[in-house]
Write a protein that holds these residues in place. Structure first.
Motif, PDB file in Angstrom:
ATOM      1  N   SER A 101       4.036  -1.695   3.627  1.00 56.43           N
ATOM      2  CA  SER A 101       3.528  -0.351   3.894  1.00 56.43           C
ATOM      3  C   SER A 101       4.514   0.637   3.276  1.00 56.43           C
ATOM      4  N   ASN A 102       4.070   1.319   2.205  1.00 52.72           N
ATOM      5  CA  ASN A 102       4.962   2.125   1.358  1.00 52.72           C
ATOM      6  C   ASN A 102       6.119   1.289   0.819  1.00 52.72           C
ATOM      7  N   LYS A 121      -3.450   9.317   5.273  1.00 50.68           N
ATOM      8  CA  LYS A 121      -3.492   7.871   5.540  1.00 50.68           C
ATOM      9  C   LYS A 121      -4.855   7.441   6.099  1.00 50.68           C
ATOM     10  N   LEU A 140       0.854  -1.180   0.000  1.00 55.02           N
ATOM     11  CA  LEU A 140       0.000   0.000   0.000  1.00 55.02           C
ATOM     12  C   LEU A 140       0.891   1.230   0.000  1.00 55.02           C
ATOM     13  N   CYS A 141       0.621   2.143  -0.942  1.00 52.98           N
ATOM     14  CA  CYS A 141       1.443   3.336  -1.117  1.00 52.98           C
ATOM     15  C   CYS A 141       0.621   4.560  -0.724  1.00 52.98           C
ATOM     16  N   TYR A 142       1.236   5.489  -0.018  1.00 54.18           N
ATOM     17  CA  TYR A 142       0.499   6.656   0.460  1.00 54.18           C
ATOM     18  C   TYR A 142       1.467   7.797   0.726  1.00 54.18           C
ATOM     19  N   THR A 197      -5.983   4.364   4.144  1.00 56.22           N
ATOM     20  CA  THR A 197      -4.934   3.350   4.052  1.00 56.22           C
ATOM     21  C   THR A 197      -4.837   2.538   5.344  1.00 56.22           C
ATOM     22  N   VAL A 246      -6.750   4.788  -1.405  1.00 55.54           N
ATOM     23  CA  VAL A 246      -5.798   3.712  -1.185  1.00 55.54           C
ATOM     24  C   VAL A 246      -5.156   3.406  -2.527  1.00 55.54           C
ATOM     25  N   GLU A 247      -3.847   3.183  -2.517  1.00 57.69           N
ATOM     26  CA  GLU A 247      -3.129   2.766  -3.730  1.00 57.69           C
ATOM     27  C   GLU A 247      -2.552   1.385  -3.488  1.00 57.69           C
ATOM     28  N   SER A 269       6.455   4.333  -2.690  1.00 57.42           N
ATOM     29  CA  SER A 269       5.615   5.257  -1.936  1.00 57.42           C
ATOM     30  C   SER A 269       5.084   6.304  -2.912  1.00 57.42           C
TER      31      SER A 269
END
Length: 267
Positions: A203-204, A183, A177-179, A186, A229-230, A208
């Protein structure tokens, strides 16, 4: 695509596919899905960018498997999906035009011959006819929802290679998950994914969100103030239909669960 979203064309010809793929299911779902690297088409006029098809079929040319996941997930959620049909090597739809790799000269060790020494008008053609219509379509859906007063969760779909040629390393994450700064959504997605057995979650990782270079999440998510969310799913897990169905089903469980938690915490 509506007439208002069309652009006069000098690069794309009648035999070239439309750049924007759209499955518009209306606005009942809180989710809107986008897929920046769904396809690997190249305008006929660019002669395959001077690359063999095998290079365009690699991760440098397309996010392998992600369109299949995205289409199935959007159907499960009853959500709209906007996706890009052209290769990121033609123009990178997830980069600002000021970013040096918006039209890459080299990608994971592969030189892209047709991207060298481009004149300003050649760069502008690719941006105006391929990247801009894609982002206009996303804006049209998000604006429509905003005008109707509908809360929206933006879901950006990507996939990543298990290992880069230029920097060999077996990436252990099955999903990342990229943020950036926001957040809000996320975190509940990470928590919901943690309930799925046996997942290695990044997480990232492996990437990121870069607010300076990137485009889709910074502009459509962060700048709009939309929760998002990515996802990045490892390509060896979704290269075939069975894997795409499995991951669509998984995210089809995770996203509504995260949305319930998100809605409660925001109340």
């Amino acid at each position: 695509m509506s007439e208002a979203l069309q652009t006069p064309r000098t690069l794309l010809g009648p035999e070239d596919p439309e750049p924007v793929g759209l499955i518009d299911r209306g606005d009942a779902s809180p989710f809107v899905l986008i897929c920046d690297h769904a396809g690997n088409a190249v305008p006929k006029a660019l002669g395959g960018l001077g690359l063999p098809q095998a290079e365009l079929d690699r991760h440098i040319g397309i996010d392998i498997g992600i369109l299949g996941v995205s289409e199935r997930l959007a159907e499960q959620l009853g959500a709209s999906l906007v996706f890009q049909r052209y290769s990121r090597l033609v123009v990178e739809c997830n980069r600002r035009v000021t970013s040096p790799d918006s039209i890459a000269l080299v990608s994971d060790g592969t030189i892209v011959p047709a991207n060298a020494d481009l004149a300003p008008d050649q760069r502008a053609e690719r941006i105006d006819e391929i990247a801009a219509p894609y982002h206009r379509q996303i804006v049209a859906i998000l604006d429509r929802r905003a005008e109707a007063g509908l809360p929206t969760i933006l879901v950006s779909m990507h996939s990543f290679t298990p290992s880069l040629r230029a920097r060999p390393f077996q990436r252990p994450w099955q999903i990342g998950l990229c943020y950036a700064n926001d957040k809000r959504f996320t975190i509940p997605v990470l928590e919901a994914l943690g309930q799925e057995a046996g997942l290695v979650i990044g997480s990232n990782e492996p990437y990121s969100v870069d607010l300076v270079k990137d485009y889709s999440i910074p502009v459509h998510g962060e700048e709009r103030g939309l929760p998002y969310v990515e996802f990045e799913i490892r390509q060896d897990l979704i290269g075939e239909t069975a894997g795409q169905e499995e991951w669509a089903a998984r995210l089809g469980r995770v996203l509504p669960a995260a949305h319930r938690d998100f809605t409660v915490s925001a109340a």
